[in-house]
Design a protein around this motif. Sequence first.
Motif, PDB file in Angstrom:
ATOM      1  N   ARG A 264     -13.096  40.626  35.583  1.00  0.00           N
ATOM      2  CA  ARG A 264     -13.076  40.156  34.212  1.00  0.00           C
ATOM      3  C   ARG A 264     -13.483  41.306  33.296  1.00  0.00           C
ATOM      4  N   PRO A 265     -13.015  41.296  32.059  1.00  0.00           N
ATOM      5  CA  PRO A 265     -13.301  42.425  31.173  1.00  0.00           C
ATOM      6  C   PRO A 265     -14.725  42.364  30.639  1.00  0.00           C
ATOM      7  N   PRO A 330      -3.609  34.130  28.471  1.00  0.00           N
ATOM      8  CA  PRO A 330      -4.378  33.121  29.214  1.00  0.00           C
ATOM      9  C   PRO A 330      -5.778  32.850  28.639  1.00  0.00           C
ATOM     10  N   CYS A 331      -6.187  33.602  27.622  1.00  0.00           N
ATOM     11  CA  CYS A 331      -7.548  33.423  27.126  1.00  0.00           C
ATOM     12  C   CYS A 331      -7.775  32.039  26.516  1.00  0.00           C
ATOM     13  N   CYS A 334      -8.945  29.428  28.651  1.00  0.00           N
ATOM     14  CA  CYS A 334      -9.800  29.939  29.730  1.00  0.00           C
ATOM     15  C   CYS A 334     -11.262  29.564  29.494  1.00  0.00           C
ATOM     16  N   PHE A 336     -13.762  31.200  30.186  1.00  0.00           N
ATOM     17  CA  PHE A 336     -14.618  32.347  29.892  1.00  0.00           C
ATOM     18  C   PHE A 336     -14.457  32.870  28.464  1.00  0.00           C
ATOM     19  N   LYS A 337     -13.703  32.123  27.637  1.00  0.00           N
ATOM     20  CA  LYS A 337     -13.352  32.759  26.360  1.00  0.00           C
ATOM     21  C   LYS A 337     -14.546  33.036  25.456  1.00  0.00           C
ATOM     22  N   ASP A 340     -16.574  36.405  27.372  1.00  0.00           N
ATOM     23  CA  ASP A 340     -16.162  37.802  27.171  1.00  0.00           C
ATOM     24  C   ASP A 340     -15.290  38.005  25.928  1.00  0.00           C
ATOM     25  N   GLY A 342     -12.339  37.650  25.436  1.00  0.00           N
ATOM     26  CA  GLY A 342     -11.026  38.242  25.691  1.00  0.00           C
ATOM     27  C   GLY A 342     -11.061  39.742  25.922  1.00  0.00           C
ATOM     28  N   GLY A 343     -12.270  40.309  26.059  1.00  0.00           N
ATOM     29  CA  GLY A 343     -12.384  41.734  26.368  1.00  0.00           C
ATOM     30  C   GLY A 343     -12.277  42.612  25.135  1.00  0.00           C
ATOM     31  N   THR A 358      -4.601  39.759  25.601  1.00  0.00           N
ATOM     32  CA  THR A 358      -5.719  39.776  26.542  1.00  0.00           C
ATOM     33  C   THR A 358      -5.920  41.208  27.029  1.00  0.00           C
ATOM     34  N   CYS A 362      -8.702  42.376  32.414  1.00  0.00           N
ATOM     35  CA  CYS A 362      -8.864  41.044  33.011  1.00  0.00           C
ATOM     36  C   CYS A 362      -7.791  40.809  34.063  1.00  0.00           C
ATOM     37  N   LEU A 364      -6.527  38.189  34.938  1.00  0.00           N
ATOM     38  CA  LEU A 364      -5.560  37.161  34.546  1.00  0.00           C
ATOM     39  C   LEU A 364      -4.492  37.702  33.594  1.00  0.00           C
TER      40      LEU A 364
HETATM   41  S1  SF4 Z   1     -10.086  38.025  29.142  1.00  0.00           S
HETATM   42 FE1  SF4 Z   1      -9.297  36.015  28.551  1.00  0.00          FE
HETATM   43  S2  SF4 Z   1      -8.328  35.235  30.400  1.00  0.00           S
HETATM   44 FE2  SF4 Z   1      -9.640  36.931  31.047  1.00  0.00          FE
HETATM   45  S3  SF4 Z   1     -11.573  35.936  31.622  1.00  0.00           S
HETATM   46 FE3  SF4 Z   1     -11.769  36.548  29.462  1.00  0.00          FE
HETATM   47  S4  SF4 Z   1     -11.131  34.771  28.290  1.00  0.00           S
HETATM   48 FE4  SF4 Z   1     -10.422  34.442  30.422  1.00  0.00          FE
END
Ligand code: SF4
Lengths: 404, 116
Positions: A264-265, A330-331, A334, A336-337, A340, A342-343, A358, A362, A364
Amino acid sequence: MSPTLTDASPIRTDAGGRADGLDVLERGRSIAETYGIPLAVLLEVTHRCPLQCGYCSNPIEMERAGNELTTAEWKNVLTELAEIGVLQVHFSGGEPTVRKDLAELVRHATSVGLYSNLITSAVLLNRDKLAELADAGLAHIQISFQANDAELANRIAGFKGHAKKLEVAKWARELDLPLTVNAVMHRQNLEQLPQMIDMAVALDADRIEVANVQYYGWALKNRAALMPTIDQIDEATRIVDDARDRLKGILDIDYVVPDYYAVRPKKCMGGWGRQFFNITPAGRVLPCHAAETITDLDFESVRSNHSIAWIWKNSEAFNKYRGTGWMPEPCQSCAFKEVDFGGCRCQAFALTGSAGNTDPACSLSPLHEAIFKTAEREAATGSNRYLYRNFSGGTLEPDAGYDS
Amino acid sequence: MDGEAEKPIATSAPASRRRMTVTEHSAPKLGRGVVLRFDETRQRWVLLVPERVLAPDDIAIEVLKLCDGQRSVGTMADELAAKYTAPRADIVADVIAMLQDLAESGFLIEAKGGRP
Ligand code: SF4
Ligand SMILES: C[S@@+](CC[C@H](N)C(=O)[O-])C[C@H]1O[C@@H](n2cnc3c(N)ncnc32)[C@H](O)[C@@H]1O
Ligand code: SF4
């Protein structure tokens, strides 16, 4: 730069259950409430620098001396930052000590109540200048080292400065300045990581920031010469874990993991426009020090008729990638949004052509696989010559048999 | 000269490591790089340290304000015991525990008396 600025979780070993009655301020902030003025701001007071590190995260298009904010303009910036609630400033660059007015700026920062940190290559300092900065109220100094071995360090920097850095670090401790050793790590110096940690201990530093190179600006151009192998990264993680155990209470170790090899980012900047901004030599206010690499965004300047608080709150660039509303899949769906965000926007732009994608770091991201493979391939090329950073588009290191 | 700079860097911890042991006789003060101030914007006291902004709780604020390098921990305890009409022995223990933690984070230094 500090992972505390870029990670959003300034808590390292001290989470929960403290007997000292201290909590980390940022932890108290909920995600909903976040766009208050940041606690700390990075001031890139110049892009000039006597060193030529190929790993430098500065933009390729650097600001010339003539465009830099004047002493009076920087002082106004400092006053304004203090008024709107910023508490700490980091003087960086380029090499901040190139500016003859640095002590004057630090003194002004102190007089308006700001806590000053200096991020420096140290090669231009002497004992008197350092004492002057300490007298002006400097509260912390971070000195970057390129390697443990002088010859390698000087080659990486394109400058014979290693011995001087050791000397300045000693003066810093004599002056009781808290000292952090900054170590940017990559394929060509990772094997010296244990010695660099020992060096930090020997210099009586309080902290070492071990940062894997982030690929912005010059570093992106030099990626093939910098990209570590997976084995090196695994080894580095082991070394850091081991040193953290061994040096508890002696040396704090911050570790910035490399994100090309991650699943993951990173939570870049703690989320765009959430808790950080920096000001460029010419006064533009950016959500991240690399943001100008996103060429389709316009950034407001302190030289405009907008206040810094207005720029933070209302400018288009800050709002464009704030929060989670802008996110594509995919963020968007997701879990995890908000972990992170989205990095990294700059990395997304550099590697996919759009900052709104994204971050390919990541797993994904549809582009992750291809980029990861490229990284692996680059790490294996053995093309080790640097493109040295300078104002004329860079200079390729002379061929002295470094390539393998 | 057989200059310092020529010497290889030692790999053991240097002697000058500044962790102090807090006793009733210590007179701690905030180290360089540690600033306690009131933050007008957020209306609260903050402790500024390298790379972080800490938010002390009310008791920590009170104790930190007394760390002026003049007062001994014993004197601090006297003042706090009088102010809160609490048993001095309890206060001493709490204050020492809190200050020792702060010292271990590197935020306090010994101003006089006891050994670092
Ligand atoms: S970068 Fe986007 S798709 Fe990847 S883990 Fe973070 S929120 Fe989820
Ligand atoms: C751009 S430098 C400017 C200050 C000063 N010239 C120096 O190098 O210390 C700011 C900090 O970022 C670190 N740095 C530079 N390029 C980097 C990169 N590509 N990735 C991670 N850190 C980097 C440097 O080591 C330094 O600590
Ligand atoms: S990273 Fe190196 S080249 Fe870049 S500003 Fe710092 S010292 Fe100069």
